[in-house]
Design a protein around this motif. Structure first.
Motif, PDB file in Angstrom:
ATOM      1  N   VAL A 147       0.963  -1.408  -0.132  1.00 22.65           N
ATOM      2  CA  VAL A 147       0.097  -0.065  -0.006  1.00 22.65           C
ATOM      3  C   VAL A 147       0.958   1.298  -0.025  1.00 22.65           C
ATOM      4  O   VAL A 147       0.595   2.221  -0.737  1.00 22.65           O
ATOM      5  CB  VAL A 147      -0.886   0.230   1.250  1.00 22.65           C
ATOM      6  N   LEU A 148       1.957   1.320   0.832  1.00 20.46           N
ATOM      7  CA  LEU A 148       2.743   2.402   0.862  1.00 20.46           C
ATOM      8  C   LEU A 148       3.286   2.435  -0.642  1.00 20.46           C
ATOM      9  O   LEU A 148       3.684   3.623  -0.905  1.00 20.46           O
ATOM     10  CB  LEU A 148       3.933   2.278   1.876  1.00 20.46           C
ATOM     11  N   LYS A 149       3.698   1.504  -1.345  1.00 16.91           N
ATOM     12  CA  LYS A 149       4.553   1.800  -2.514  1.00 16.91           C
ATOM     13  C   LYS A 149       3.644   2.332  -3.625  1.00 16.91           C
ATOM     14  O   LYS A 149       4.119   2.965  -4.427  1.00 16.91           O
ATOM     15  CB  LYS A 149       4.948   0.420  -3.032  1.00 16.91           C
ATOM     16  N   GLN A 150       2.192   2.393  -3.315  1.00 17.73           N
ATOM     17  CA  GLN A 150       1.292   2.911  -4.434  1.00 17.73           C
ATOM     18  C   GLN A 150       1.146   4.554  -3.844  1.00 17.73           C
ATOM     19  O   GLN A 150       0.812   5.345  -5.002  1.00 17.73           O
ATOM     20  CB  GLN A 150      -0.107   2.527  -3.981  1.00 17.73           C
ATOM     21  N   CYS A 187      11.201   6.387   1.801  1.00 17.21           N
ATOM     22  CA  CYS A 187      10.245   6.843   0.804  1.00 17.21           C
ATOM     23  C   CYS A 187      10.540   8.095  -0.005  1.00 17.21           C
ATOM     24  O   CYS A 187      10.848   9.109   0.716  1.00 17.21           O
ATOM     25  CB  CYS A 187       8.831   6.833   1.551  1.00 17.21           C
ATOM     26  N   TYR A 188      10.742   8.200  -1.389  1.00 19.41           N
ATOM     27  CA  TYR A 188      11.200   9.288  -1.970  1.00 19.41           C
ATOM     28  C   TYR A 188       9.724   9.964  -2.763  1.00 19.41           C
ATOM     29  O   TYR A 188       9.010   9.155  -3.266  1.00 19.41           O
ATOM     30  CB  TYR A 188      12.090   8.808  -3.210  1.00 19.41           C
ATOM     31  N   TYR A 189       9.811  11.038  -2.560  1.00 23.30           N
ATOM     32  CA  TYR A 189       8.740  11.945  -3.184  1.00 23.30           C
ATOM     33  C   TYR A 189       9.095  12.136  -4.552  1.00 23.30           C
ATOM     34  O   TYR A 189      10.171  12.182  -4.981  1.00 23.30           O
ATOM     35  CB  TYR A 189       8.458  13.043  -2.499  1.00 23.30           C
ATOM     36  N   GLY A 190       8.196  12.337  -5.513  1.00 25.48           N
ATOM     37  CA  GLY A 190       8.165  12.681  -7.060  1.00 25.48           C
ATOM     38  C   GLY A 190       8.483  14.106  -6.930  1.00 25.48           C
ATOM     39  O   GLY A 190       7.977  14.817  -6.027  1.00 25.48           O
TER      40      GLY A 190
END
Length: 175
Positions: free
Chosen positions: A103-106, A125-128
């Protein structure tokens, strides 16, 4: 109509309606567009805090470099983008339930598993980059330029890069 300005005054009318008076920076644009919409019975109105938008040329330049790097390395520009995010991107580290990882990867552009446990996993977790401010995007582009040069790819001169980034920032100080 999208213009910049500020709220000059707010008033409550006798019938309880709120009226805003705005000081608009782009007078001629506003007057032209006002002629088109002035007779409309109902309008969508959105007022939000001003922020410098990323320059399309700066964003386009990033993707141009990623494409050139991908060709040299036999990869694709999307993979190169994720690689550059992992090197120069904005991230947050989280400890999550291992079962929540899919779910986090989404919700993040790229998720790197740092330490996987049975019940808990530490992830980065990298932000776009679409959500980056000018300082963050400058760091990503400057790092990508350095990497492209190491691969023998022609890049903008330092002066050209500074001009592009300063135009994007709106001034020499950035945000």
């Amino acid at each position: 109509m999208i213009v910049t300005g500020k709220i000059a005054d707010a008033q409550l009318s006798l019938d309880g309606r709120l009226r805003l008076i705005l000081d608009i920076n782009e007078k001629s644009k506003a007057l032209t567009e006002l002629e088109i919409i002035k007779e409309c019975e109902k309008l969508n109105i959105k007022i939000e805090k001003y922020h410098n938008s990323r320059s399309l040329s700066a964003n386009a330049y990033l993707w141009q470099l990623l494409d050139k790097m991908a060709k040299v390395l036999g990869s694709d520009k999307d993979t190169m983008y994720l690689l550059q995010l992992s090197k120069y991107g904005v991230f947050t580290d989280l400890s999550i339930k291992t079962e929540a990882l899919p779910v986090l990867k989404q919700h993040f552009r790229y998720v790197e598993e740092i330490d996987e446990g049975y019940e808990e996993t530490i992830v980065r977790c990298y932000y776009g980059s679409s959500g980056y401010d000018t300082k963050e995007m400058s760091y990503l582009i400057e790092g990508t330029v350095r990497d492209a040069k190491e691969l023998g790819i022609d890049t903008l001169t330092p002066d050209e890069l500074d001009r592009m980034l300063n135009a994007w920032k709106g001034d020499a100080n950035g945000r």
